[in-house]
Design a protein around this motif. Structure first.
Motif, PDB file in Angstrom:
ATOM      1  N   ALA A 151      12.343  17.696 -10.286  1.00  0.00           N
ATOM      2  CA  ALA A 151      12.696  16.995  -9.046  1.00  0.00           C
ATOM      3  C   ALA A 151      13.560  15.792  -9.396  1.00  0.00           C
ATOM      4  O   ALA A 151      13.453  15.238 -10.479  1.00  0.00           O
ATOM      5  CB  ALA A 151      11.438  16.539  -8.322  1.00  0.00           C
ATOM      6  N   ARG A 152      14.401  15.426  -8.449  1.00  0.00           N
ATOM      7  CA  ARG A 152      15.231  14.234  -8.605  1.00  0.00           C
ATOM      8  C   ARG A 152      15.073  13.371  -7.372  1.00  0.00           C
ATOM      9  O   ARG A 152      14.895  13.872  -6.274  1.00  0.00           O
ATOM     10  CB  ARG A 152      16.704  14.589  -8.769  1.00  0.00           C
ATOM     11  N   THR A 153      15.184  12.087  -7.568  1.00  0.00           N
ATOM     12  CA  THR A 153      15.143  11.164  -6.453  1.00  0.00           C
ATOM     13  C   THR A 153      16.044   9.992  -6.769  1.00  0.00           C
ATOM     14  O   THR A 153      16.384   9.763  -7.926  1.00  0.00           O
ATOM     15  CB  THR A 153      13.700  10.696  -6.162  1.00  0.00           C
ATOM     16  N   PHE A 154      16.415   9.264  -5.773  1.00  0.00           N
ATOM     17  CA  PHE A 154      17.217   8.076  -5.967  1.00  0.00           C
ATOM     18  C   PHE A 154      16.334   6.877  -5.691  1.00  0.00           C
ATOM     19  O   PHE A 154      15.527   6.881  -4.760  1.00  0.00           O
ATOM     20  CB  PHE A 154      18.430   8.086  -5.039  1.00  0.00           C
ATOM     21  N   ALA A 155      16.465   5.847  -6.488  1.00  0.00           N
ATOM     22  CA  ALA A 155      15.584   4.675  -6.392  1.00  0.00           C
ATOM     23  C   ALA A 155      15.503   4.127  -4.969  1.00  0.00           C
ATOM     24  O   ALA A 155      14.449   3.694  -4.536  1.00  0.00           O
ATOM     25  CB  ALA A 155      16.034   3.594  -7.357  1.00  0.00           C
ATOM     26  N   ALA A 156      16.587   4.167  -4.251  1.00  0.00           N
ATOM     27  CA  ALA A 156      16.582   3.612  -2.895  1.00  0.00           C
ATOM     28  C   ALA A 156      15.641   4.384  -1.973  1.00  0.00           C
ATOM     29  O   ALA A 156      15.174   3.859  -0.978  1.00  0.00           O
ATOM     30  CB  ALA A 156      17.990   3.627  -2.316  1.00  0.00           C
ATOM     31  N   PHE A 157      15.345   5.633  -2.307  1.00  0.00           N
ATOM     32  CA  PHE A 157      14.500   6.465  -1.454  1.00  0.00           C
ATOM     33  C   PHE A 157      13.131   6.729  -2.081  1.00  0.00           C
ATOM     34  O   PHE A 157      12.315   7.419  -1.491  1.00  0.00           O
ATOM     35  CB  PHE A 157      15.188   7.796  -1.167  1.00  0.00           C
ATOM     36  N   ALA A 158      12.866   6.200  -3.254  1.00  0.00           N
ATOM     37  CA  ALA A 158      11.626   6.504  -3.951  1.00  0.00           C
ATOM     38  C   ALA A 158      10.434   5.747  -3.379  1.00  0.00           C
ATOM     39  O   ALA A 158       9.299   6.157  -3.557  1.00  0.00           O
ATOM     40  CB  ALA A 158      11.771   6.190  -5.437  1.00  0.00           C
ATOM     41  N   PHE A 159      10.651   4.665  -2.676  1.00  0.00           N
ATOM     42  CA  PHE A 159       9.580   3.839  -2.124  1.00  0.00           C
ATOM     43  C   PHE A 159       9.789   3.680  -0.625  1.00  0.00           C
ATOM     44  O   PHE A 159      10.920   3.668  -0.156  1.00  0.00           O
ATOM     45  CB  PHE A 159       9.572   2.460  -2.804  1.00  0.00           C
ATOM     46  N   PRO A 160       8.714   3.532   0.113  1.00  0.00           N
ATOM     47  CA  PRO A 160       8.864   3.388   1.561  1.00  0.00           C
ATOM     48  C   PRO A 160       9.563   2.101   1.977  1.00  0.00           C
ATOM     49  O   PRO A 160      10.112   2.014   3.069  1.00  0.00           O
ATOM     50  CB  PRO A 160       7.422   3.430   2.082  1.00  0.00           C
ATOM     51  N   SER A 161       9.548   1.088   1.091  1.00  0.00           N
ATOM     52  CA  SER A 161      10.228  -0.167   1.404  1.00  0.00           C
ATOM     53  C   SER A 161      10.600  -0.863   0.101  1.00  0.00           C
ATOM     54  O   SER A 161      10.089  -0.524  -0.964  1.00  0.00           O
ATOM     55  CB  SER A 161       9.315  -1.088   2.230  1.00  0.00           C
ATOM     56  N   VAL A 162      11.486  -1.829   0.203  1.00  0.00           N
ATOM     57  CA  VAL A 162      11.860  -2.618  -0.969  1.00  0.00           C
ATOM     58  C   VAL A 162      10.640  -3.347  -1.505  1.00  0.00           C
ATOM     59  O   VAL A 162      10.413  -3.402  -2.720  1.00  0.00           O
ATOM     60  CB  VAL A 162      12.995  -3.609  -0.618  1.00  0.00           C
ATOM     61  N   GLU A 163       9.819  -3.853  -0.606  1.00  0.00           N
ATOM     62  CA  GLU A 163       8.608  -4.580  -1.017  1.00  0.00           C
ATOM     63  C   GLU A 163       7.681  -3.667  -1.818  1.00  0.00           C
ATOM     64  O   GLU A 163       7.109  -4.075  -2.831  1.00  0.00           O
ATOM     65  CB  GLU A 163       7.863  -5.149   0.202  1.00  0.00           C
ATOM     66  N   ALA A 164       7.525  -2.417  -1.382  1.00  0.00           N
ATOM     67  CA  ALA A 164       6.666  -1.467  -2.110  1.00  0.00           C
ATOM     68  C   ALA A 164       7.238  -1.199  -3.496  1.00  0.00           C
ATOM     69  O   ALA A 164       6.489  -1.056  -4.473  1.00  0.00           O
ATOM     70  CB  ALA A 164       6.523  -0.171  -1.323  1.00  0.00           C
ATOM     71  N   TRP A 166       9.096  -3.346  -5.324  1.00  0.00           N
ATOM     72  CA  TRP A 166       8.831  -4.540  -6.130  1.00  0.00           C
ATOM     73  C   TRP A 166       7.370  -4.582  -6.547  1.00  0.00           C
ATOM     74  O   TRP A 166       7.038  -4.929  -7.684  1.00  0.00           O
ATOM     75  CB  TRP A 166       9.189  -5.811  -5.368  1.00  0.00           C
ATOM     76  N   GLU A 167       6.472  -4.239  -5.642  1.00  0.00           N
ATOM     77  CA  GLU A 167       5.040  -4.249  -5.944  1.00  0.00           C
ATOM     78  C   GLU A 167       4.723  -3.243  -7.064  1.00  0.00           C
ATOM     79  O   GLU A 167       3.962  -3.555  -7.983  1.00  0.00           O
ATOM     80  CB  GLU A 167       4.223  -3.907  -4.680  1.00  0.00           C
ATOM     81  N   THR A 168       5.323  -2.088  -6.997  1.00  0.00           N
ATOM     82  CA  THR A 168       5.122  -1.084  -8.048  1.00  0.00           C
ATOM     83  C   THR A 168       5.627  -1.597  -9.384  1.00  0.00           C
ATOM     84  O   THR A 168       4.973  -1.420 -10.416  1.00  0.00           O
ATOM     85  CB  THR A 168       5.826   0.229  -7.673  1.00  0.00           C
ATOM     86  N   MET A 169       6.788  -2.252  -9.376  1.00  0.00           N
ATOM     87  CA  MET A 169       7.335  -2.792 -10.630  1.00  0.00           C
ATOM     88  C   MET A 169       6.442  -3.894 -11.183  1.00  0.00           C
ATOM     89  O   MET A 169       6.232  -3.976 -12.388  1.00  0.00           O
ATOM     90  CB  MET A 169       8.760  -3.321 -10.410  1.00  0.00           C
ATOM     91  N   ARG A 170       5.891  -4.719 -10.309  1.00  0.00           N
ATOM     92  CA  ARG A 170       4.997  -5.799 -10.771  1.00  0.00           C
ATOM     93  C   ARG A 170       3.733  -5.237 -11.403  1.00  0.00           C
ATOM     94  O   ARG A 170       3.199  -5.761 -12.368  1.00  0.00           O
ATOM     95  CB  ARG A 170       4.650  -6.742  -9.627  1.00  0.00           C
ATOM     96  N   ASP A 171       3.219  -4.154 -10.809  1.00  0.00           N
ATOM     97  CA  ASP A 171       2.008  -3.510 -11.349  1.00  0.00           C
ATOM     98  C   ASP A 171       2.298  -2.932 -12.715  1.00  0.00           C
ATOM     99  O   ASP A 171       1.566  -2.971 -13.630  1.00  0.00           O
ATOM    100  CB  ASP A 171       1.515  -2.396 -10.426  1.00  0.00           C
TER     101      ASP A 171
END
Length: 171
Positions: A151-164, A166-171
């Motif tokens: 599967a392929r995805t683009f970062a802009a579509f991988a999370f429901p929001s920009v905040e989500a 950033w939260e994933t990256m912080r975790d």
């Protein structure tokens, strides 16, 4: 005769590499776009093959080159080699020089030479890769392929929001 011979791919370069004059011969390589062979995850493809159609054909066969320069829509395999191209996925798959197994070139006296990557001894492929056609005209490249991802995805579509994201990256 000392006549300059300049290889030309798709013209995606932005550094005015080909500004011909009346003394120069420009060789257009775009019609050299065949696959010569595909064996054991290594593709021998001619230098004029365009980037996006190449990746699409590879995907249909279960492979990816994994090379996605910003010019993929308007650049050729030979141009990638000549310019020592990098792409958006270079961190995973490497740059074009990491994918090169061998290069077929026409050198100064018209000889056709195949330069193969070597582990021991002198390796001329790094000299050709990035030489912008000065040391020889690349006519084909054997390139190491990778299995196409499931599967392929683009970062802009991988999370429901920009905040989500950033939260994933912080975790």
């Amino acid at each position: 005769t000392g006549t300059p011979v300049v290889p030309f791919g798709a013209g995606s370069g932005v550094c005015a590499g080909v500004l011909p004059n009346d003394r120069m011969i420009v060789i257009d390589l775009k019609r050299m776009d065949r696959w010569r062979s595909l064996e054991n995850g290594v593709l021998d493809v001619e230098a004029g093959h365009m980037g996006l159609p190449l990746e699409e054909e590879l995907n249909r066969k279960g492979y990816t080159l994994g090379h996605f320069p910003s010019s993929i829509l308007c650049s050729t395999v030979g141009g990638w080699v000549a310019a020592r191209s990098a792409g958006q996925c270079s961190g995973k798959y490497g740059k074009i020089e990491d994918m090169v197994v061998s290069l077929e070139c026409v050198v100064g006296r018209g000889e056709i030479v195949r330069f193969r990557r070597r582990i021991h001894g002198a390796d001329a492929t790094p000299l050709i890769t990035g030489s912008e056609g000065i040391l020889g005209v690349v006519t084909s490249a054997e390139l190491r392929l990778h299995a196409s991802p499931a599967a392929r995805t683009f970062a802009a579509f991988a999370f429901p929001s920009v905040e989500a994201g950033w939260e994933t990256m912080r975790d």
